[in-house]
Write an enzyme that holds these catalytic residues in place. Structure first.
Site, PDB file in Angstrom:
ATOM      1  N   LYS A 193       0.878  -1.176   0.000  1.00 17.17           N
ATOM      2  CA  LYS A 193       0.000   0.000   0.000  1.00 17.17           C
ATOM      3  C   LYS A 193       0.914   1.223   0.000  1.00 17.17           C
ATOM      4  O   LYS A 193       0.841   2.090   0.887  1.00 17.17           O
ATOM      5  CB  LYS A 193      -0.930  -0.007   1.218  1.00 17.17           C
ATOM      6  CG  LYS A 193      -2.089  -0.944   1.111  1.00 17.17           C
ATOM      7  CD  LYS A 193      -3.090  -0.608   0.007  1.00 17.17           C
ATOM      8  CE  LYS A 193      -3.945   0.571   0.362  1.00 17.17           C
ATOM      9  NZ  LYS A 193      -4.891   0.887  -0.749  1.00 17.17           N
ATOM     10  N   ASP A 225      -5.232  -3.846  -1.964  1.00 13.22           N
ATOM     11  CA  ASP A 225      -6.691  -3.924  -2.152  1.00 13.22           C
ATOM     12  C   ASP A 225      -7.025  -4.359  -3.575  1.00 13.22           C
ATOM     13  O   ASP A 225      -7.879  -5.219  -3.807  1.00 13.22           O
ATOM     14  CB  ASP A 225      -7.375  -2.598  -1.777  1.00 13.22           C
ATOM     15  CG  ASP A 225      -6.687  -1.378  -2.357  1.00 13.22           C
ATOM     16  OD1 ASP A 225      -5.565  -1.508  -2.890  1.00 13.22           O
ATOM     17  OD2 ASP A 225      -7.273  -0.285  -2.283  1.00 13.22           O
ATOM     18  N   ASP A 249      -0.352 -13.010   4.971  1.00 12.79           N
ATOM     19  CA  ASP A 249      -1.278 -13.878   5.712  1.00 12.79           C
ATOM     20  C   ASP A 249      -2.656 -13.833   5.060  1.00 12.79           C
ATOM     21  O   ASP A 249      -3.264 -14.869   4.743  1.00 12.79           O
ATOM     22  CB  ASP A 249      -1.333 -13.378   7.169  1.00 12.79           C
ATOM     23  CG  ASP A 249      -2.165 -14.265   8.069  1.00 12.79           C
ATOM     24  OD1 ASP A 249      -2.483 -15.402   7.665  1.00 12.79           O
ATOM     25  OD2 ASP A 249      -2.504 -13.829   9.187  1.00 12.79           O
TER      26      ASP A 249
END
Ligand code: ATP
Length: 369
Positions: A193, A225, A249
């Site tokens: 990000k 995202d 994860d």
């Protein structure tokens, strides 16, 4: 003949079932006599018994072993006073203490398995998520602050050394692979990000610096995202994807679902001196003890363990055995009773394990008959 000591931690929930499946398979390989298994306790069940989820003898045993094999750990509700789970203490602490910085999670649509994505077939999805395993947001575990029950803070930590070594591992891995299924290009994608946080912008900067030493590998970028969409829409574009700990994860659970189920996905956690092998899934307590858990992820992780040990000790017997496990798993998946419930079949944990074992005994060829 060199022998290898494997520290085994069964854990909680489906952990003991899938771990035993992997051990049964390892014992059916031609290198069975070169492996000795030593069991150690850890996990939420052990915490309930003795008040410690990761006892010192388990730490010592894992540190001296040649490799560590784990089922899965965690029981919902068995938490520390701060609300965090006790069961995951073992896996998390081990990563930090043994510096297992590269969490390698292959995502592969295998023969006999139907993807939840429409029109994807074997060979269309074949990439590796490389999760940085010792830094990121999870490095804050146990070190965050809960102030008067009014304010809580965890910090995201990344270091130049940490980013460099995981990015280097990603580019090196891409060099060994055959490229992305879609276009055959060797590619490393940096998933972050960087548009929002300084830590991720720094991660991307260091990724670029490391990437300059690999002009033969394409550099690619995606925000985390957007990545959740791309992994569904165009999985064939990906070859190796590198990311921060928590993103790895989350993203690897999503990715596992696209190639069948959480139960399918192996995982290797590798440092410069130690290797820790367990499936990417958790302890799945709701299906524990019913002989219905999918053991393929743990069995494939055991195969990765042999591969890693074989390369590390220059022992081709182990590399051959790893290859045999991989082929036997794929043959079992194509057999009439080779799929567990999570994959749309009706096979049991012990049933598919027996198929893999039979495949090994028969030199793989007959497992699918
Ligand atoms: P953790 O945080 O410890 O990784 P988790 O919260 O991601 O665990 P899992 O235990 O991995 O959760 O379970 C997620 C889902 O996948 C559950 O529906 C579970 O039943 C299913 N699942 C996980 N592992 C398997 C398996 N080996 N076989 C079948 N289903 C599984």
């Amino acid at each position: 003949m060199k022998t290898y000591e494997i520290a085994v931690v069964h854990g909680d929930g489906i952990g003991p079932e899938v771990c035993q499946a992997a051990i049964d398979v390892l014992k059916a390989t031609p290198v069975a006599n070169a492996l000795s298994f030593v069991e150690y306790p850890a996990g939420a069940g052990h915490y309930l018994k003795v008040g410690n989820a990761f006892p010192p003898e388990t730490h010592a045993g894992c540190t001296k072993a040649d490799a560590i094999l784990h089922g899965a750990a965690g029981i919902p509700g068995v938490t520390y006073p701060d609300g965090t789970e006790t069961g995951i203490e073992f896996g998390l602490q081990l990563r930090f203490q043994l510096d297992l910085y590269a969490n390698v999670r292959p995502i592969k649509l295998r023969p006999g398995v139907t993807s939840r994505l429409r029109d994807r077939k074997t060979g269309d999805i074949d990439y590796v998520i490389l999760r940085e395993n010792t830094e990121g947001l999870y490095a804050a575990r146990g070190n965050g602050v809960n102030l008067r029950d009014e304010l809580a803070v965890d910090s995201l930590v990344v270091t130049r050394k940490g980013i460099e070594r995981i990015c280097r591992a990603a580019f090196e891995l891409a060099r060994k692979r055959n490229g992305a299924p879609g276009d055959g290009k060797r590619r490393v994608t940096c998933c972050d990000k960087a548009n929002v946080l300084r830590t991720y912008a720094f991660f991307r900067k260091v990724f670029d610096e490391v990437g300059e030493h690999y002009p033969d590998i394409e550099k690619d970028y995606a925000y985390a995202d957007a990545m959740t969409v791309y992994l569904l829409e165009r999985p064939e574009h990906y070859d190796v994807i590198v990311m921060e700990n928590m993103f790895g994860d989350i993203m690897s659970d999503l990715a596992a679902a696209t190639v069948g189920s959480m139960g399918m996905s192996p995982s290797s956690e590798i440092g410069d001196h130690h290797g820790f092998f367990q499936a990417a899934h958790g302890s799945a307590p709701t299906i524990a003890g019913q002989n219905i858990a999918n053991p393929y992820g743990t069995i494939l992780s055991a195969g990765s363990m042999l591969q890693w040990l074989g390369e590390r000790h220059n022992d081709p017997r182990l590399i051959d055995a790893a290859d045999l496990i991989e082929r036997s798993v794929e043959a079992a998946m194509m057999a009439p009773d080779g799929l567990t419930r999570d994959l749309g079949g009706r096979a049991t944990t012990s049933g598919v394990t027996a198929l893999v074992v039979k495949g090994l005994a028969n030199g793989v060829a007959t497992a699918a008959q």
